[in-house]
Design an enzyme around this catalytic site. Structure first.
Site, PDB file in Angstrom:
ATOM      1  N   TYR A 189       0.824  -1.214   0.000  1.00 18.80           N
ATOM      2  CA  TYR A 189       0.000   0.000   0.000  1.00 18.80           C
ATOM      3  C   TYR A 189       0.858   1.264   0.000  1.00 18.80           C
ATOM      4  O   TYR A 189       0.707   2.135   0.840  1.00 18.80           O
ATOM      5  CB  TYR A 189      -0.948  -0.021   1.213  1.00 18.80           C
ATOM      6  CG  TYR A 189      -1.995  -1.098   1.084  1.00 18.80           C
ATOM      7  CD1 TYR A 189      -3.130  -0.882   0.336  1.00 18.80           C
ATOM      8  CD2 TYR A 189      -1.811  -2.343   1.681  1.00 18.80           C
ATOM      9  CE1 TYR A 189      -4.086  -1.876   0.182  1.00 18.80           C
ATOM     10  CE2 TYR A 189      -2.754  -3.356   1.529  1.00 18.80           C
ATOM     11  CZ  TYR A 189      -3.886  -3.110   0.777  1.00 18.80           C
ATOM     12  OH  TYR A 189      -4.821  -4.098   0.623  1.00 18.80           O
ATOM     13  N   TYR A 203     -12.000  -7.213   6.863  1.00 20.69           N
ATOM     14  CA  TYR A 203     -10.844  -7.319   5.963  1.00 20.69           C
ATOM     15  C   TYR A 203     -10.519  -8.799   5.770  1.00 20.69           C
ATOM     16  O   TYR A 203     -10.363  -9.527   6.753  1.00 20.69           O
ATOM     17  CB  TYR A 203      -9.609  -6.594   6.525  1.00 20.69           C
ATOM     18  CG  TYR A 203      -8.410  -6.788   5.626  1.00 20.69           C
ATOM     19  CD1 TYR A 203      -8.290  -6.050   4.452  1.00 20.69           C
ATOM     20  CD2 TYR A 203      -7.443  -7.746   5.909  1.00 20.69           C
ATOM     21  CE1 TYR A 203      -7.228  -6.270   3.591  1.00 20.69           C
ATOM     22  CE2 TYR A 203      -6.378  -7.966   5.052  1.00 20.69           C
ATOM     23  CZ  TYR A 203      -6.278  -7.221   3.894  1.00 20.69           C
ATOM     24  OH  TYR A 203      -5.223  -7.447   3.041  1.00 20.69           O
ATOM     25  N   ASP A 214     -12.958 -16.326   9.386  1.00 19.74           N
ATOM     26  CA  ASP A 214     -11.602 -15.948   8.992  1.00 19.74           C
ATOM     27  C   ASP A 214     -10.832 -15.590  10.260  1.00 19.74           C
ATOM     28  O   ASP A 214     -11.015 -14.514  10.818  1.00 19.74           O
ATOM     29  CB  ASP A 214     -11.668 -14.759   8.018  1.00 19.74           C
ATOM     30  CG  ASP A 214     -10.287 -14.257   7.608  1.00 19.74           C
ATOM     31  OD1 ASP A 214      -9.288 -14.704   8.196  1.00 19.74           O
ATOM     32  OD2 ASP A 214     -10.229 -13.394   6.704  1.00 19.74           O
ATOM     33  N   LYS A 274      -1.218 -16.076   8.989  1.00 20.71           N
ATOM     34  CA  LYS A 274      -0.370 -15.169   9.781  1.00 20.71           C
ATOM     35  C   LYS A 274       0.527 -15.859  10.824  1.00 20.71           C
ATOM     36  O   LYS A 274       1.656 -16.174  10.502  1.00 20.71           O
ATOM     37  CB  LYS A 274      -1.232 -14.069  10.375  1.00 20.71           C
ATOM     38  CG  LYS A 274      -1.690 -13.094   9.276  1.00 20.71           C
ATOM     39  CD  LYS A 274      -2.140 -11.751   9.813  1.00 20.71           C
ATOM     40  CE  LYS A 274      -2.187 -10.706   8.724  1.00 20.71           C
ATOM     41  NZ  LYS A 274      -3.514 -10.465   8.146  1.00 20.71           N
TER      42      LYS A 274
END
Ligand code: PLP
Length: 434
Positions: free
Chosen positions: A18, A146, A247, A276
């Site tokens: 980003y 997200y 998630d 992660k």
């Protein structure tokens, strides 16, 4: 003596997450990392308050993880998973199935979190086809979420501030329920109950799946919500025969004070995404777990197989390190560590509430969030933090700390002090904000 890092080359040629390549913000060159510390090229050491985006839960260079990687690399770094299997995948599978809820019995090992989400959505769609409900092709989620940066994952990120509004025109259309208002440890709010009922009444017959991040909405706004919401969601998914996907790519492996966030609600999803922290932050690996019923439906669809298979599926090196990380988790110290971090974050972030610049302070497990009234100036505040010996990476109006579980109370205090001081420093905020 190693060569200095060519920062000019980096500026000229490398994309960062980003980030603009034509007007990039400064990057800090890191040469090594150990425990909770990142070492900069100029020798300064920073306490990592981000766990490298939720992943490095045991700290950097944990000897058990490094040993597992070294042992595996000398045997076999990689081999294709089509028609071949190996001990690292089997060992990891046994550990993951043992630590997750009983009905989750089938495991797909993907190469990143976003791919695990794609896999979950695809499984749900193939499952509906396989049980003769091919008309169920739509996905519902909640605002403020997200789920990753690939296209199907983007389609279920918050449509406004989910980083992907630019792509609305080409994204598949998902249905969005309002952001949950039920607070942690609160009964289901009237508003949420109504929104859920209405969403299912309106779309229930078309839905293949609902996907949410349980308890914690991460990169979509760092917000927490109550278990009661998930319980109601589970009921409605059952009633309307909709697949429920959790998630837990950010929340998995202890971050919220339970091994998995769904345990706060005692609700088990049909499909679970993990990522992660799965390898303790050593390398990329993700997992999508599903119940036997989901798997049976998928394999009863026209294709007869699940239509996905990445090149680096179940990479042995990553699997070996993940097993070593799960062995550390199974030793159980994380429970006291996360509880102690939570208590300290509650105590030490509370004073931020009195600052003019602060809109909200919230803590859940080893996650501390300060939401500001105005956006921060990222370049300035980052420099401020580095000068204070800490690594905290804000985005927008959100400053948050989610340190490695092994952080000491003195190190954590350095993080919370730096955060307070930054929030109290006008220089760290943008001049104007709309
Ligand atoms: C980070 C994240 C993802 C995406 O994972 P990547 O490995 O970055 O692709 C998906 N869902 C949640 C909840 C995440 O936090």
């Amino acid at each position: 003596m190693t060569n200095p890092i060519d920062l000019q080359f980096d500026r000229d040629h490398l994309w960062h997450p980003y980030t603009s390549t034509t007007a990039p913000l400064p990057c800090y060159p890191v040469v090594s990392a150990e425990g909770v510390y990142l070492q900069l090229e100029d020798g300064r050491c920073l306490i990592d308050g981000m766990s490298s985006w939720w992943s490095t839960i045991h700290g950097y260079q944990h000897p058990a993880l490094s040993a597992a990687a070294k042992a595996q690399i000398d045997r076999m770094s990689h081999v294709m998973f089509g028609g071949i299997t190996h001990q690292p995948a089997v060992e990891l599978g046994k550990r993951l199935l043992a630590m997750t809820a009983e009905p989750l019995n089938k495991l797909f090992l993907a190469d990143s979190g976003s791919v695990a989400v794609e896999v979950a959505l695809k499984m749900a769609l193939q499952y509906q086809q396989g049980i003769g409900a091919a008309q169920r092709t739509e996905i519902m989620t909640i605002r403020g979420g997200y789920h990753g940066d690939t296209f199907a994952a983007m389609s279920v990120c918050d449509p406004v501030n989910g980083m992907h509004s630019l792509f609305q025109a080409v994204l598949p259309k998902a249905h969005f329920l309002p952001r949950p208002t039920t607070g942690l440890h609160q009964p289901l709010s009237q508003q949420d109950a109504m929104a859920l009922e209405q969403g299912f009444n309106q779309y229930g017959g078309q839905l293949a799946a609902v996907i949410v991040e349980p308890m914690v909405q991460g990169a979509g706004g760092m917000r927490f919500y109550g278990a009661a919401y998930l319980q109601k969601l589970r009921q409605l998914c059952d009633k309307h025969q909709v697949v429920l996907i959790f998630d837990e790519i950010a929340t998995g492996f202890g971050r919220t004070g339970k091994l998995f966030a769904y345990q706060h609600a005692e609700v088990v999803p049909d499909i679970l995404c993990l990522g992660k922290a799965l390898t303790g932050g050593t390398m990329t690996l993700a997992a999508t777990l599903a119940t036997d019923a989901i798997a049976a439906g998928v394999c009863n669809s026209a294709a007869g197989v699940f239509m996905h298979g990445p090149t680096f599926m179940a990479n042995p090196l990553a699997c070996a390190v993940a097993s070593a990380s799960l062995d550390l988790i199974n030793q159980g110290q994380w429970q006291q560590q996360v509880a102690a971090i939570e208590e300290q974050l509650q105590a030490e972030l509370a004073p931020c509430r009195t600052l003019d610049t602060v809109a909200d302070v919230r803590v859940f497990g080893a996650i501390g969030v300060v939401e500001t009234k105005r956006a921060v100036d990222v370049a300035t505040i980052q420099q401020f933090f580095v000068e204070r010996g800490v690594w905290i990476r804000p985005f927008g109006k959100l400053l948050y700390i989610m340190p490695p579980y092994i952080v000491s109370s003195a190190e954590l205090r350095q993080l919370t002090n730096a955060l307070y001081d930054a929030l109290n420093n006008e220089r760290c905020f943008t001049i104007s904000d709309h």
